[in-house]
Design a protein around this motif. Sequence first.
Motif, short mmCIF file in Angstrom:
data_model
loop_
_atom_site.label_atom_id
_atom_site.label_comp_id
_atom_site.label_asym_id
_atom_site.label_seq_id
_atom_site.Cartn_x
_atom_site.Cartn_y
_atom_site.Cartn_z
N GLY A 75 0.79 -1.25 0.12
CA GLY A 75 -0.06 -0.06 -0.03
C GLY A 75 0.86 1.28 0.17
O GLY A 75 0.50 2.50 -0.47
N LEU A 76 1.99 1.28 0.67
CA LEU A 76 2.79 2.31 0.58
C LEU A 76 3.41 2.56 -0.58
O LEU A 76 3.64 3.85 -1.04
CB LEU A 76 3.75 2.35 1.71
CG LEU A 76 4.96 3.23 2.01
CD1 LEU A 76 4.74 4.51 2.15
CD2 LEU A 76 6.22 2.65 2.68
N ALA A 77 3.93 1.51 -1.29
CA ALA A 77 4.60 1.51 -2.54
C ALA A 77 3.40 2.41 -3.66
O ALA A 77 3.73 3.00 -4.44
CB ALA A 77 5.00 0.40 -3.07
N VAL A 78 2.25 1.60 -3.58
CA VAL A 78 1.03 2.12 -4.41
C VAL A 78 0.84 3.76 -4.27
O VAL A 78 0.78 4.46 -4.99
CB VAL A 78 0.13 1.31 -4.58
CG1 VAL A 78 -1.04 1.72 -5.29
CG2 VAL A 78 0.52 0.05 -5.02
N GLY A 79 0.65 3.99 -2.95
CA GLY A 79 0.26 5.20 -2.73
C GLY A 79 1.35 6.23 -2.75
O GLY A 79 1.07 7.43 -3.28
N ASP A 80 2.54 5.98 -2.30
CA ASP A 80 3.42 6.91 -2.73
C ASP A 80 3.76 7.14 -4.13
O ASP A 80 4.00 8.39 -4.58
CB ASP A 80 4.72 6.44 -2.04
CG ASP A 80 5.82 7.60 -2.07
OD1 ASP A 80 5.59 8.95 -1.72
OD2 ASP A 80 6.84 7.19 -2.31
N GLY A 81 3.83 6.08 -4.91
CA GLY A 81 3.99 6.23 -6.25
C GLY A 81 2.82 7.16 -7.08
O GLY A 81 3.13 8.02 -7.84
N SER A 82 1.54 6.97 -6.70
CA SER A 82 0.57 7.56 -7.07
C SER A 82 0.59 9.12 -6.68
O SER A 82 0.39 10.09 -7.69
CB SER A 82 -0.88 6.85 -6.60
OG SER A 82 -0.85 5.73 -7.15
#
Length: 127
Positions: A75-82
């Motif tokens: 979730g952190l990777a997806v959220g930070d990337g977005s």
Amino acid sequence: MDLELVIWYLGIELYNTMDTSLFFFINQGLQNIVFDFVMPFITKKPYIFFGAVALPFFLRDWRKSLFVFSLCMVGLAVGDGSANILKHAFESIRPCQALEGSRLLVGCGWTFSFPFCPPFIIFSITS
């Protein structure tokens, strides 16, 4: 000049005035010695606070905690990337670069600003 255009312009000016006033209220009006000590520490070493919160869960049931931790990292990777994509799409200048008289506890940073990034990332982790 069209009436809708005038109303739109006045709305933008009102928003900018309120945004600047709120920034200076938080930046200078709410300053105190506790925040001056804690905030730079949180900015530079946030993993210490995460570890203090996560440690009791890992001690109780490390397998479930490891699974939840793995999902949170996704979730952190997806959220930070977005959020990073949105930050560069809007290209908003940081307040410390745009406003004279900003009080800084740490450096200003050279990337763009997007105030909704932390809530966006937290929402991604909790989802």
